[in-house]
Scaffold this motif. Structure first.
Motif, mmCIF file in Angstrom:
data_model
loop_
_atom_site.group_PDB
_atom_site.id
_atom_site.type_symbol
_atom_site.label_atom_id
_atom_site.label_comp_id
_atom_site.label_asym_id
_atom_site.label_seq_id
_atom_site.Cartn_x
_atom_site.Cartn_y
_atom_site.Cartn_z
ATOM 1 N N GLN A 149 -8.288 -5.752 17.499
ATOM 2 C CA GLN A 149 -7.939 -4.917 16.356
ATOM 3 C C GLN A 149 -7.314 -5.774 15.264
ATOM 4 N N LEU A 150 -7.467 -5.291 14.029
ATOM 5 C CA LEU A 150 -6.917 -5.980 12.882
ATOM 6 C C LEU A 150 -5.866 -5.109 12.211
ATOM 7 N N GLN A 151 -4.874 -5.749 11.629
ATOM 8 C CA GLN A 151 -3.842 -5.016 10.904
ATOM 9 C C GLN A 151 -3.475 -5.791 9.657
ATOM 10 N N ALA A 152 -3.707 -5.172 8.517
ATOM 11 C CA ALA A 152 -3.301 -5.766 7.249
ATOM 12 C C ALA A 152 -1.889 -5.313 6.917
ATOM 13 N N SER A 153 -1.106 -6.219 6.347
ATOM 14 C CA SER A 153 0.258 -5.894 5.952
ATOM 15 C C SER A 153 0.658 -6.743 4.762
ATOM 16 N N GLY A 154 1.804 -6.424 4.194
ATOM 17 C CA GLY A 154 2.324 -7.225 3.093
ATOM 18 C C GLY A 154 2.186 -6.603 1.723
ATOM 19 N N GLY A 155 1.618 -5.418 1.655
ATOM 20 C CA GLY A 155 1.470 -4.767 0.369
ATOM 21 C C GLY A 155 2.802 -4.290 -0.180
ATOM 22 N N GLY A 156 2.770 -3.827 -1.410
ATOM 23 C CA GLY A 156 3.987 -3.327 -2.034
ATOM 24 C C GLY A 156 3.744 -2.969 -3.479
ATOM 25 N N SER A 157 4.827 -2.632 -4.156
ATOM 26 C CA SER A 157 4.775 -2.298 -5.578
ATOM 27 C C SER A 157 5.417 -3.427 -6.366
ATOM 28 N N VAL A 158 4.646 -3.998 -7.300
ATOM 29 C CA VAL A 158 5.144 -5.136 -8.067
ATOM 30 C C VAL A 158 4.773 -4.969 -9.537
ATOM 31 N N GLN A 159 5.385 -5.794 -10.358
ATOM 32 C CA GLN A 159 5.076 -5.774 -11.785
ATOM 33 C C GLN A 159 3.924 -6.720 -12.088
ATOM 34 N N PRO A 160 3.236 -6.498 -13.178
ATOM 35 C CA PRO A 160 2.170 -7.435 -13.575
ATOM 36 C C PRO A 160 2.689 -8.862 -13.670
ATOM 37 N N GLY A 161 1.867 -9.792 -13.213
ATOM 38 C CA GLY A 161 2.251 -11.192 -13.210
ATOM 39 C C GLY A 161 2.916 -11.639 -11.924
ATOM 40 N N SER A 162 3.246 -10.709 -11.052
ATOM 41 C CA SER A 162 3.901 -11.037 -9.788
ATOM 42 C C SER A 162 2.897 -11.524 -8.746
ATOM 43 N N SER A 163 3.445 -11.921 -7.617
ATOM 44 C CA SER A 163 2.629 -12.396 -6.494
ATOM 45 C C SER A 163 2.940 -11.602 -5.235
ATOM 46 N N LEU A 164 1.949 -11.504 -4.395
ATOM 47 C CA LEU A 164 2.099 -10.930 -3.062
ATOM 48 C C LEU A 164 1.245 -11.730 -2.102
ATOM 49 N N ARG A 165 1.652 -11.761 -0.848
ATOM 50 C CA ARG A 165 0.821 -12.365 0.182
ATOM 51 C C ARG A 165 0.543 -11.317 1.253
ATOM 52 N N LEU A 166 -0.716 -11.003 1.418
ATOM 53 C CA LEU A 166 -1.133 -10.083 2.459
ATOM 54 C C LEU A 166 -1.466 -10.860 3.725
ATOM 55 N N SER A 167 -1.202 -10.238 4.859
ATOM 56 C CA SER A 167 -1.512 -10.838 6.148
ATOM 57 C C SER A 167 -2.503 -9.959 6.888
ATOM 58 N N CYS A 168 -3.390 -10.592 7.612
ATOM 59 C CA CYS A 168 -4.335 -9.897 8.487
ATOM 60 C C CYS A 168 -4.145 -10.475 9.877
ATOM 61 N N ALA A 169 -3.475 -9.726 10.726
ATOM 62 C CA ALA A 169 -3.189 -10.181 12.078
ATOM 63 C C ALA A 169 -4.139 -9.518 13.058
#
Length: 120
Positions: free
Chosen positions: A1-21
């Motif tokens: 099974q796969l699980q994506a995580s790391g999302g959120g609410s951010v402002q334009p120009g920001s960064s996020l890192r999503l993980s797929c475990a």
């Protein structure tokens, strides 16, 4: 099974890192795709990293998003920089074995998505 995580609410120009475990699946023997689906829109491909390590990206994210693997952690990451409001979507990871592309209809394993919201 796969699980994506790391999302959120951010402002334009920001960064996020999503993980797929993964559990019960060895990701280094799989081609991994990241997909997203905005509200009222169809699911679209964001990136694809094949089992050898080659990556391709949608034109809309090229130069801003990067997919990397950590085989020791059995995890694939989607680094998203300079986020824009149009990147707002639920992001999914998917896998399909020893292939070199990521067709939406051809992915074998899908994880639950993670919401990314970009707004000021």
């Amino acid at each position: 099974q796969l699980q994506a995580s790391g999302g959120g609410s951010v402002q334009p120009g920001s960064s996020l890192r999503l993980s797929c475990a993964a559990s019960g699946l060895t990701l280094d023997y799989n081609t991994i795709g990241w997909f997203r689906q905005g509200s009222g829109k169809g699911r679209e491909a964001v990136s694809c990293v094949d089992w050898i390590g080659g990556s391709v990206y949608a034109d809309s994210v090229k130069g801003r998003f990067t997919t990397t693997r950590d085989n020791a952690k059995n995890t694939v990451y989607l680094q998203m920089n300079n986020l824009r409001p149009e990147d707002t979507a639920v992001y999914y990871c998917a896998a399909r074995g020893l292939k070199n592309d990521c067709p939406l209809s051809g992915m074998t394993y899908w994880g639950k998505g993670t919401q990314v919201t970009v707004s000021s």
